[in-house]
Design an enzyme around this catalytic site. Structure first.
Site, PDB file in Angstrom:
ATOM      1  N   GLU A  92       8.868   3.022   7.960  1.00 26.72           N
ATOM      2  CA  GLU A  92       8.967   3.850   6.718  1.00 26.72           C
ATOM      3  C   GLU A  92      10.540   4.256   6.745  1.00 26.72           C
ATOM      4  OE1 GLU A  92       5.018   6.095   6.124  1.00 26.72           O
ATOM      5  OE2 GLU A  92       5.631   5.659   8.350  1.00 26.72           O
ATOM      6  N   GLY A 109       0.594  -1.481   0.504  1.00 26.10           N
ATOM      7  CA  GLY A 109      -0.002   0.739   0.207  1.00 26.10           C
ATOM      8  C   GLY A 109       1.003   1.031   0.292  1.00 26.10           C
ATOM      9  N   ILE A 138       0.074  -5.375   5.488  1.00 24.40           N
ATOM     10  CA  ILE A 138       0.389  -4.950   4.272  1.00 24.40           C
ATOM     11  C   ILE A 138       1.445  -5.351   2.951  1.00 24.40           C
ATOM     12  CG2 ILE A 138      -1.591  -2.925   4.231  1.00 24.40           C
ATOM     13  CD1 ILE A 138       1.102  -1.447   4.683  1.00 24.40           C
ATOM     14  N   GLY A 139       2.828  -6.246   4.193  1.00 29.72           N
ATOM     15  CA  GLY A 139       3.181  -6.734   4.077  1.00 29.72           C
ATOM     16  C   GLY A 139       4.530  -6.909   4.807  1.00 29.72           C
ATOM     17  N   THR A 140       4.219  -5.902   6.037  1.00 30.95           N
ATOM     18  CA  THR A 140       5.248  -5.665   7.304  1.00 30.95           C
ATOM     19  C   THR A 140       5.400  -7.112   7.806  1.00 30.95           C
ATOM     20  OG1 THR A 140       3.433  -5.533   8.352  1.00 30.95           O
ATOM     21  CG2 THR A 140       3.558  -3.100   7.055  1.00 30.95           C
ATOM     22  N   LYS A 182       9.903   0.524  17.933  1.00 29.97           N
ATOM     23  CA  LYS A 182       9.099   2.394  17.066  1.00 29.97           C
ATOM     24  C   LYS A 182       8.901   1.603  16.178  1.00 29.97           C
ATOM     25  CE  LYS A 182      12.469   5.148  19.470  1.00 29.97           C
ATOM     26  NZ  LYS A 182      14.702   5.483  19.952  1.00 29.97           N
ATOM     27  N   GLY A 183       8.286   2.440  14.691  1.00 33.15           N
ATOM     28  CA  GLY A 183       7.775   1.975  13.548  1.00 33.15           C
ATOM     29  C   GLY A 183       9.332   1.833  12.806  1.00 33.15           C
ATOM     30  N   ARG A 215      12.915  -2.022  20.271  1.00 31.94           N
ATOM     31  CA  ARG A 215      13.501  -3.291  20.280  1.00 31.94           C
ATOM     32  C   ARG A 215      12.752  -3.812  19.165  1.00 31.94           C
ATOM     33  NH1 ARG A 215      12.426  -6.952  24.377  1.00 31.94           N
ATOM     34  NH2 ARG A 215      13.125  -8.645  23.952  1.00 31.94           N
ATOM     35  N   ASN A 261      10.982  -9.241  15.307  1.00 32.86           N
ATOM     36  CA  ASN A 261      10.978 -10.226  14.556  1.00 32.86           C
ATOM     37  C   ASN A 261      12.779  -9.556  12.938  1.00 32.86           C
ATOM     38  OD1 ASN A 261      11.145 -11.670  11.778  1.00 32.86           O
ATOM     39  ND2 ASN A 261       9.534 -12.846  12.641  1.00 32.86           N
TER      40      ASN A 261
END
Lengths: 692, 330, 167
Positions: A656, A232, A460-462, A652-653, A579, A582
């Protein structure tokens, strides 16, 4: 955290949906089995601005197998604005806008009939391009939650006047198109006042909540099912016009499903894009190379149909020290499709400009670009004064430098040649905010020896399906195989969308809180049928800290001495992103972001023809994205970062931050290779060719 | 896409008669360009005559040393053929530089020659294009023309021919064997494609119903060296910005023969005759290469977005000449 | 205009009537319910629709179904034997050679077809010496797989997966 989370990619769980995906049996939206579907093909405006004066649908309707031709004259009236006000008026706001739709028994008939619809127009003058000093520039609507006010701290002009070294540079970025591999698709079934949508999106509840008021539906009777989504990158964050058109068509044919998939060409005007822009960056330092002034002003395209204001200049708010700072974002509204989020909206373009300008600034000061950044590292967030929840940019730069072999680098540009290739290396920093969105709801249940976890998250593929299962297993202190996770549908409790790199943090928080509540309620040995549902609470520390993920991007670039061809044999990204849940899928996500950054640097450019108002290169042969051969070594590394403030997992994300800074690192390396500073993306061969 | 009839041809004459008698009929080979154009609405045939089962799937050496390549040989098969790899490396390289593995497995020799321009306006029926709709105007002339011609263009059309293979064939002086209702004719490949002039809708000199049955390569020269260099911004799977095919014979540092064709610069594979004239009989030096390239490009005219093609072509041609005349070249 | 055709799809004989306009891709997906090949661009520009047609990798979106009467079609679904993935698929799982998964069946079919091409001695654009058997290094894999776009950027993992599967 127990052994279900591991830093070792070899030991990290493989994707739970992997076997289905490598066989191709994982069902995406268009592939959901439905009985007796009809197919919808959209009709698009052939002018950039004006009104439809007549639509002759007779030839299309006469075609056997055509059920209906929808136009603004016969479409139902709905309660929608902007790009979702589909077929509500004869007005045309951009070329390619949906002005009709054909519903037919087969996709071949629908496509043919769409071509037979004859449309006449009243053409109005249109504007679809803009320039660097455009007089139409305006401030965006700052009441939007996505828009920040201008910032003007200290006296930038005086500081620049007094500075020892300065740069004043303008960087240009083109329209870039998200182009997920799965085209946007939706299948709508309307039966007995109940709407079921199989849709490709980044948040099933977002789609439901947008459609409910448009059609005046009962939210309980709208079901959005999206188990697998083929990428996406922001363009599936909000529903677009085709979803509204498909629901309209389905409501005309109760009981008969309606399938609509956009063509690749239709995606260019209809699902958003990263807006083009110009960014002027003025920097000034003292004699030691310490920044005394930072000005970042961005001018970006928006649409007259609805405002979208990219916040590119925001990249310079908290990155480096600077007592004097001015940040402004401006937009030019044109007769063009509405832009939208595209992977790291704001940061991707903004950090390209800032980190390229910083490279120029370091050079002007005669400093190594890494040392320059370290020298300008702030202790607290410069604009707000808040402490950082964690900030390990310098560690990333240092570790990257060591791994990349930065110490041996000769700083002089344009002096290394291997065969026909000029060789250079470059660096840039990356930063992306760390969001944990409260309010997602998760259910934990126990039956048949398994823990059932339900949350309407999106993968979405994450790798969210896998990471959230791990988080649930860890929170419940059970093996991975004891957890059955269900996501991707409004059949599960409400969750926030997959956007802003917030997914794992937000949904994971909801799952951890639900798991704790489940254990508190039902204990270590829950009875059959035990179930607990909770809604995630806001992080009490949010607002006290500046929370961001960081990274250091390194690139080796080769530019062909004869032809200007640019190749990137090596990228290295070192990240500090809390952290890692995976290691296997995280590595892929970082590398994927970096690869898209490479693509942004070298290839991506939606070319607007101002005469017609459309993107001319609207296919994969014309709009290049990086292919296998463009991507050499992509190394990913991260530091062991423990951030107690961001959320209960300490994550954290990561979706992006991987793209941020890559284009700057590549541009900086290309300059180091050739001595040519290109300030306009993409870095195509002609920009390095000299007519000598 | 408009509905159409499909028939699979089992003999050549029948196929030719069917297509010749029906102005809406056309041949179907691998389909990689035609089916694409049918989806786009650029081609709207009423009948497709599938020729892939006709007996033209051969690469054979003729008694006089020439090599004949059947029209239905797939691009991948041709590139893998040992005689092509050994004796015509420029052709193998050009084929391998084109499209993708999947497309090369479909695309045929004949189809590759008659593929049409990838000009974005030609491929978009919502914009004017003289090639697609004669008299409607050329959108590229003042539009996005980065990929367009610098040589031999007209005010009616500035499109380029997209084939890599055809550029190599032009440098090799190949001959195209064509059959029509009036029998067989042979066309030098350099004369197969046209310049746009005031009839840009005509890509080639073929008449309706004429079928390419094979391509003949002159007997290989043992002393010739050849290569194909394609310049593109993506490292693979992209059309050429410019390309150079060259076949050179050099004797003790002097150019005995040079056959050079340029791709991505004109409406047809561009045989660089001016450059060849400059080179023949002269020492293989950087200065002479440059003079030859400049002689060829003297007639070049650039548009808004494609001026870079002039230095890029010059540099690429010089680089190719340098490579082919290198003393230590194996 | 309709025509009756017979295909052998993943080992099963399938007879169906198709519109002459129907591509092999749409015949598989919309008529036969074989969803493994994906539609990413429908113009041969992305490779998501790659299947093995009589053993060769092709873009099924540019192939008319009617022209393939009698052909043998293998999709990624047909490559696995029951629950046992094909070695290439197994390597994709281990190397995380995908993210959203949409280009993946095409990548897998393309890789399987490509490895056969290498076995047959076919050269590529980056093969240094056209007269020798190609050596399948990373550069060769990348070039040969360039017809399969991946927007998630799983390329490096795909290359590792194919390298392992080739050994």
């Amino acid at each position: 955290m127990t052994d279900v989370l591991t830093e070792d990619p070899g030991r990290a769980p493989q994707r739970l949906d992997g076997p289905d995906k490598v066989a191709g049996t994982a069902r995406y939206a268009f592939e959901q089995p439905v009985d007796g579907p009809r197919y919808l093909h959209l009709v698009q405006a052939g002018i950039a601005r004006g009104r439809v004066t007549g639509t002759d649908t007779s030839a299309a309707e006469a075609l056997p197998g055509v059920h209906t031709v929808l136009t603004h004259e016969n479409a139902e009236k709905v309660n929608a604005g902007g790009e979702l006000a589909v077929l509500q008026s004869p007005e045309v706001a951009f070329r390619g806008q949906v002005i009709g739709a054909v519903l037919a028994e087969t996709p071949e008939i629908a496509a043919q009939a769409a071509g037979l619809v004859e449309v006449t127009y009243e053409r109005h003058p249109h504007e679809s391009t803009f320039g660097v000093d455009d007089h139409r520039a305006q401030s965006p609507d700052t009441s939007s939650p996505m828009v920040t006010e201008d910032l003007d701290q200290g006296d930038v002009d005086a500081a620049l006047e007094a500075a020892e070294y300065t740069v004043d540079v303008t960087y240009a970025t083109p329209p870039e198109h998200n182009n997920p591999m799965e085209p946007h698709a939706t299948v709508a079934v309307w039966e007995d006042g109940e709407l079921t949508l199989y849709d490709s999106n980044q948040g099933p509840y977002v789609v439901r909540d947008v459609l409910v008021p448009i059609f005046g539906l009962d939210p309980e009777r709208v079901h959005v099912v999206s188990p697998h989504v083929g990428g996406g990158f922001g363009s599936k964050g909000m529903p677009h016009a085709h979803v509204v058109a498909t629901v309209m068509a389905a409501r005309l044919t109760p009981g008969r499903p309606v399938k609509c998939a956009l063509t690749r060409a239709q995606m260019f005007p209809l699902v958003g894009y990263r807006p083009p822009g110009f960014q002027r960056v003025r920097l000034g330092t003292d004699a030691t190379g310490r920044l005394v002034a930072t000005e970042h002003s961005a001018l970006e395209q928006s649409s007259r149909l609805a405002e979208y204001a990219e916040q590119s200049a925001g990249a310079s708010r908290d990155m480096y020290v600077s007592p004097n700072r001015r940040i402004t974002n401006r937009v030019v509204a044109l007769d063009v499709p509405v832009p939208t989020w595209m992977r790291a909206p704001g940061e991707a373009g903004g950090m390209y400009a800032l980190e390229s300008a910083v490279d120029e600034m370091a050079q002007a000061c005669g400093m190594d670009p890494i040392e320059f950044r370290v020298h300008n590292e702030p202790d607290t967030a410069p604009t707000s004064g808040r402490p950082f929840s964690s900030r390990n940019l310098v560690t990333c730069l240092r570790r990257g430098a060591e791994r990349f072999g930065w110490a041996e680098r000769d700083p002089r540009p344009g002096v290394r040649r291997e065969g026909d290739w000029l060789v250079g290396t470059g660096v840039a920093a990356a930063s992306f905010p760390s969001f944990t969105i409260p309010g997602s709801v998760a259910t934990v249940g126990y039956a048949d020896g398994y823990y059932r976890v339900e949350i309407a998250a999106s993968d979405i593929g994450t790798g969210a399906r896998t990471a959230l299962t791990q988080i649930a297993a860890e929170a419940l202190e059970v093996p991975l195989s004891a957890v059955r996770l269900h996501l991707g549908s409004t059949a599960q409790p409400k969750a926030s969308l997959a956007g802003g790199s917030s997914g794992t943090a937000s949904w994971g928080t909801a799952i951890v809180q639900a798991a704790r509540a489940f254990r508190a309620e039902h204990g270590e040995h829950p009875p059959e049928g035990a179930e607990t549902t909770t809604k995630s609470e806001p992080d009490p520390e949010a607002g006290k800290y500046a929370m961001n993920a960081y990274g250091a991007q390194f690139a080796e670039v080769r530019v062909h001495a004869d032809t200007g061809e640019v190749r990137v044999p090596r990228l290295l990204g070192v990240f500090a992103a809390g952290r890692i849940v995976n290691a296997r899928t995280a590595r892929s996500q970082f590398a994927g972001g970096m690869t898209m950054g490479l693509s942004m640097a070298l290839h991506e450019h939606g070319v607007v023809d101002g005469r017609f108002g459309h993107v001319v290169n609207n296919d994969f042969a014309g709009y290049h994205i990086a292919a296998h051969a463009d991507v050499g070594s992509v190394e990913v590394d991260w530091i062991d970062e423990h951030d107690p403030h961001v959320n209960p997992m300490g994550t954290k994300g990561i979706g992006e931050v991987g793209i941020v800074g890559v284009a700057a690192a590549i541009g900086n390396a290309a300059h180091h290779a050739t001595g040519v500073r290109v300030r306009e993306l993409p870095l195509t061969p002609e920009k390095f060719l000299t007519d000598g | 896409m408009k509905p159409f009839d499909y028939e699979r041809a089992d003999d050549t004459d029948g196929a030719i008669a069917t297509v010749s008698d029906d102005p809406t009929a056309t041949y179907l080979g691998g389909g990689t360009n035609l089916v694409d154009h049918m989806k786009l609405g650029v081609a709207e045939p009423g009948k497709l005559v599938d020729i892939t089962k006709l007996p033209y799937d051969f690469v054979e050496t003729l008694p006089d040393g020439r090599v004949s390549v059947g029209a239905t040989v797939r691009n991948s098969e041709l590139a893998a053929s040992h005689v092509i790899r050994q004796s015509y490396p420029v052709l193998a390289q050009a084929l391998l530089a084109g499209a993708s593995g999947q497309l090369r497995n479909l695309a045929t020799t004949g189809g590759n020659l008659v593929q049409r321009t990838r000009c974005a306006y030609f491929q978009d029926p919502s914009t004017p294009c003289n090639k697609r709709e004669p008299g409607s105007g050329c959108s590229a002339l003042e539009g996005w023309n980065r990929h367009h011609a610098i040589l031999g263009a007209s005010e009616h059309c500035v499109a380029t021919h997209p084939s890599d293979m055809a550029v190599a064939l032009a440098a090799l002086d190949a001959t195209v064997v064509v059959r029509g209702s009036n029998g067989q004719r042979r066309i030098p490949v350099t004369e197969l494609h046209r310049l746009p002039g005031d009839e840009p809708e005509r890509d080639t000199v073929l008449e309706h119903g004429e079928l390419i049955t094979s391509v003949e390569l002159p007997a290989p020269s043992v002393s010739a060296r050849s290569t194909y260099r394609k310049v593109r911004e993506r490292a693979s799977y992209a059309f050429a910005l410019v390309s150079v095919a060259a076949v050179m014979e050099v004797d003790e540092g002097t150019v005995r023969d040079a056959r050079i064709a340029l791709g991505g610069v004109a409406h047809k594979p561009w045989r660089a005759e001016a450059a060849e004239r400059e080179l023949r009989g002269t020492p293989a030096t950087e200065e002479n290469f440059r003079r030859a390239a400049e002689a060829e490009l003297e007639q070049a005219e650039s548009l808004r977005d494609n001026a870079f093609k002039i230095p890029m072509t010059r540099n690429t041609l010089c680089a190719v000449l340098r490579e082919l005349t290198r003393e230590d070249r194996a | 205009m309709d025509a009756e055709i017979t295909l052998r799809v993943d080992g099963q004989r399938r007879t169906l009537s198709v519109d002459t306009r129907t591509t092999l891709l749409d015949a598989l997906r919309e008529r036969l319910g074989v969803i493994s090949p994906k539609k990413g661009c429908d113009h041969g520009q992305c490779g998501a629709c790659t299947v093995l047609l009589d053993g060769r990798r092709v873009t099924s979106c540019l192939t008319l179904a009617v022209a393939q009467d009698g052909a043998e079609v293998t999709t990624a679904e047909g490559l696995s034997e029951g629950d046992r993935p094909h070695p290439v698929q197994q390597a994709f799982l281990e190397h995380d050679g995908f993210q959203c998964g949409y280009c993946t069946p095409g990548q897998v079919c393309s890789a399987v077809g490509m490895l056969d091409e290498v076995k047959a001695g076919w050269p590529s654009h980056v093969t240094e010496n056209l007269e020798e058997e190609p050596d399948l290094d990373d550069e060769e894999i990348r070039e040969r797989m360039s017809g399969n776009l991946c927007r998630c950027g799983a390329y490096t993992n795909i290359v590792s997966a194919i390298r392992e599967a080739a050994e």
